[in-house]
Design a protein around this motif. Structure first.
Motif, PDB file in Angstrom:
ATOM      1  N   PRO A 280     -21.029  -1.976   5.878  1.00 24.12           N
ATOM      2  CA  PRO A 280     -20.286  -1.024   6.700  1.00 24.12           C
ATOM      3  C   PRO A 280     -18.936  -0.614   6.111  1.00 24.12           C
ATOM      4  O   PRO A 280     -18.435   0.452   6.417  1.00 24.12           O
ATOM      5  CB  PRO A 280     -20.104  -1.764   8.027  1.00 24.12           C
ATOM      6  N   ASP A 281     -18.325  -1.438   5.275  1.00 20.11           N
ATOM      7  CA  ASP A 281     -17.025  -1.115   4.683  1.00 20.11           C
ATOM      8  C   ASP A 281     -17.126  -0.647   3.235  1.00 20.11           C
ATOM      9  O   ASP A 281     -16.109  -0.496   2.561  1.00 20.11           O
ATOM     10  CB  ASP A 281     -16.101  -2.344   4.743  1.00 20.11           C
ATOM     11  N   ALA A 282     -18.325  -0.416   2.758  1.00 19.12           N
ATOM     12  CA  ALA A 282     -18.529  -0.113   1.345  1.00 19.12           C
ATOM     13  C   ALA A 282     -17.856   1.190   0.909  1.00 19.12           C
ATOM     14  O   ALA A 282     -17.469   1.329  -0.234  1.00 19.12           O
ATOM     15  CB  ALA A 282     -20.018  -0.058   1.023  1.00 19.12           C
ATOM     16  N   GLU A 283     -17.700   2.166   1.826  1.00 25.37           N
ATOM     17  CA  GLU A 283     -17.074   3.438   1.471  1.00 25.37           C
ATOM     18  C   GLU A 283     -15.553   3.355   1.462  1.00 25.37           C
ATOM     19  O   GLU A 283     -14.887   4.286   1.021  1.00 25.37           O
ATOM     20  CB  GLU A 283     -17.516   4.534   2.427  1.00 25.37           C
ATOM     21  N   ASN A 284     -14.981   2.272   1.953  1.00 17.33           N
ATOM     22  CA  ASN A 284     -13.530   2.128   1.942  1.00 17.33           C
ATOM     23  C   ASN A 284     -13.027   2.100   0.512  1.00 17.33           C
ATOM     24  O   ASN A 284     -13.709   1.638  -0.395  1.00 17.33           O
ATOM     25  CB  ASN A 284     -13.113   0.834   2.637  1.00 17.33           C
ATOM     26  N   TYR A 285     -11.814   2.595   0.323  1.00 19.04           N
ATOM     27  CA  TYR A 285     -11.221   2.579  -1.007  1.00 19.04           C
ATOM     28  C   TYR A 285      -9.723   2.405  -0.899  1.00 19.04           C
ATOM     29  O   TYR A 285      -9.136   2.623   0.159  1.00 19.04           O
ATOM     30  CB  TYR A 285     -11.563   3.844  -1.787  1.00 19.04           C
ATOM     31  N   ALA A 286      -9.133   1.994  -1.987  1.00 18.59           N
ATOM     32  CA  ALA A 286      -7.680   1.850  -2.071  1.00 18.59           C
ATOM     33  C   ALA A 286      -7.229   2.399  -3.407  1.00 18.59           C
ATOM     34  O   ALA A 286      -7.895   2.211  -4.424  1.00 18.59           O
ATOM     35  CB  ALA A 286      -7.281   0.386  -1.944  1.00 18.59           C
ATOM     36  N   ILE A 287      -6.099   3.090  -3.389  1.00 18.47           N
ATOM     37  CA  ILE A 287      -5.481   3.593  -4.616  1.00 18.47           C
ATOM     38  C   ILE A 287      -4.081   3.017  -4.674  1.00 18.47           C
ATOM     39  O   ILE A 287      -3.296   3.194  -3.738  1.00 18.47           O
ATOM     40  CB  ILE A 287      -5.413   5.125  -4.643  1.00 18.47           C
ATOM     41  N   LYS A 288      -3.798   2.311  -5.746  1.00 20.79           N
ATOM     42  CA  LYS A 288      -2.470   1.740  -5.946  1.00 20.79           C
ATOM     43  C   LYS A 288      -1.875   2.372  -7.198  1.00 20.79           C
ATOM     44  O   LYS A 288      -2.468   2.289  -8.276  1.00 20.79           O
ATOM     45  CB  LYS A 288      -2.554   0.228  -6.084  1.00 20.79           C
ATOM     46  N   VAL A 289      -0.725   3.002  -7.038  1.00 18.52           N
ATOM     47  CA  VAL A 289      -0.061   3.670  -8.156  1.00 18.52           C
ATOM     48  C   VAL A 289       1.210   2.900  -8.487  1.00 18.52           C
ATOM     49  O   VAL A 289       2.000   2.594  -7.602  1.00 18.52           O
ATOM     50  CB  VAL A 289       0.287   5.129  -7.802  1.00 18.52           C
ATOM     51  N   ALA A 290       1.392   2.599  -9.744  1.00 20.24           N
ATOM     52  CA  ALA A 290       2.574   1.903 -10.236  1.00 20.24           C
ATOM     53  C   ALA A 290       2.942   2.504 -11.591  1.00 20.24           C
ATOM     54  O   ALA A 290       2.121   3.195 -12.206  1.00 20.24           O
ATOM     55  CB  ALA A 290       2.295   0.407 -10.367  1.00 20.24           C
ATOM     56  N   PRO A 291       4.154   2.259 -12.078  1.00 23.50           N
ATOM     57  CA  PRO A 291       4.539   2.811 -13.380  1.00 23.50           C
ATOM     58  C   PRO A 291       3.596   2.404 -14.521  1.00 23.50           C
ATOM     59  O   PRO A 291       3.449   3.137 -15.489  1.00 23.50           O
ATOM     60  CB  PRO A 291       5.945   2.244 -13.609  1.00 23.50           C
ATOM     61  N   GLY A 292       2.893   1.275 -14.391  1.00 24.46           N
ATOM     62  CA  GLY A 292       1.992   0.808 -15.435  1.00 24.46           C
ATOM     63  C   GLY A 292       0.572   1.294 -15.315  1.00 24.46           C
ATOM     64  O   GLY A 292      -0.285   0.956 -16.130  1.00 24.46           O
ATOM     65  N   GLY A 293       0.258   2.102 -14.294  1.00 24.18           N
ATOM     66  CA  GLY A 293      -1.097   2.609 -14.166  1.00 24.18           C
ATOM     67  C   GLY A 293      -1.521   2.838 -12.738  1.00 24.18           C
ATOM     68  O   GLY A 293      -0.756   2.658 -11.798  1.00 24.18           O
ATOM     69  N   VAL A 294      -2.784   3.230 -12.595  1.00 29.15           N
ATOM     70  CA  VAL A 294      -3.386   3.497 -11.293  1.00 29.15           C
ATOM     71  C   VAL A 294      -4.595   2.590 -11.139  1.00 29.15           C
ATOM     72  O   VAL A 294      -5.403   2.473 -12.062  1.00 29.15           O
ATOM     73  CB  VAL A 294      -3.836   4.975 -11.176  1.00 29.15           C
ATOM     74  N   LEU A 295      -4.720   1.964  -9.986  1.00 30.04           N
ATOM     75  CA  LEU A 295      -5.887   1.151  -9.667  1.00 30.04           C
ATOM     76  C   LEU A 295      -6.595   1.796  -8.487  1.00 30.04           C
ATOM     77  O   LEU A 295      -6.012   1.945  -7.411  1.00 30.04           O
ATOM     78  CB  LEU A 295      -5.466  -0.281  -9.313  1.00 30.04           C
ATOM     79  N   ALA A 296      -7.825   2.239  -8.701  1.00 31.93           N
ATOM     80  CA  ALA A 296      -8.657   2.827  -7.655  1.00 31.93           C
ATOM     81  C   ALA A 296      -9.853   1.906  -7.453  1.00 31.93           C
ATOM     82  O   ALA A 296     -10.681   1.760  -8.348  1.00 31.93           O
ATOM     83  CB  ALA A 296      -9.108   4.226  -8.046  1.00 31.93           C
TER      84      ALA A 296
END
Length: 146
Positions: free
Chosen positions: A112-128
């Motif tokens: 049920p939570d599989a479509e959830n996502y998070a984007i973390k932006v920092a000076p060293g890169g982006v984590l999606a």
């Protein structure tokens, strides 16, 4: 035209229309940042910026779905921003610095939570990160809208 291509084109057209309709003059700078499709359930603002430039690396896990999403994101960036990105499949090692990192989190695929996502932006890169390919697609489209 097969259905997946049609859906991709339709989604791209909707996103493009939303970006045009969400001009900062109409909604203010803060509204523009959070006025994306799909609408985020929660947004947290932190200090820091990561600039996506020509040659920025997209780091992906060994997964055909992740590779497809990375190619889609890179193509969007190339066509709309004229920025060529390099896609690199990572092994079990740490992702490269100054990269856009697509990955999967420990959510049960198809759950049920599989479509959830998070984007973390920092000076060293982006984590999606997402629970499955659908969530990774949503994160890529959201990132592209910025």
């Amino acid at each position: 035209m097969d259905v997946p291509v049609f859906k991709s084109i339709w989604i791209f057209a909707c996103v493009a229309a939303a970006v045009v309709l969400c001009a900062p003059e109409a909604h203010g700078a803060v509204a523009k940042i959070t006025d994306v499709i799909p609408a985020p359930a929660r947004v947290e603002f932190h200090e820091g910026v990561f600039a996506i430039r020509v040659g920025t690396v997209i780091s992906i896990p060994r997964d055909p779905g992740a590779a497809r999403i990375a190619r889609y994101f890179a193509d969007l960036m190339e066509r709309t921003c004229h920025v060529h990105l390099k896609i690199v499949e990572r092994s079990n090692g740490a992702p490269p610095a100054d990269a856009i990192v697509f990955g999967f989190v420990g959510v049960t695929r198809g759950g049920p939570d599989a479509e959830n996502y998070a984007i973390k932006v920092a000076p060293g890169g982006v984590l999606a990160e997402a629970g499955d390919v659908r969530g990774l697609f949503y994160s890529a489209v959201t990132l592209w809208q910025y």
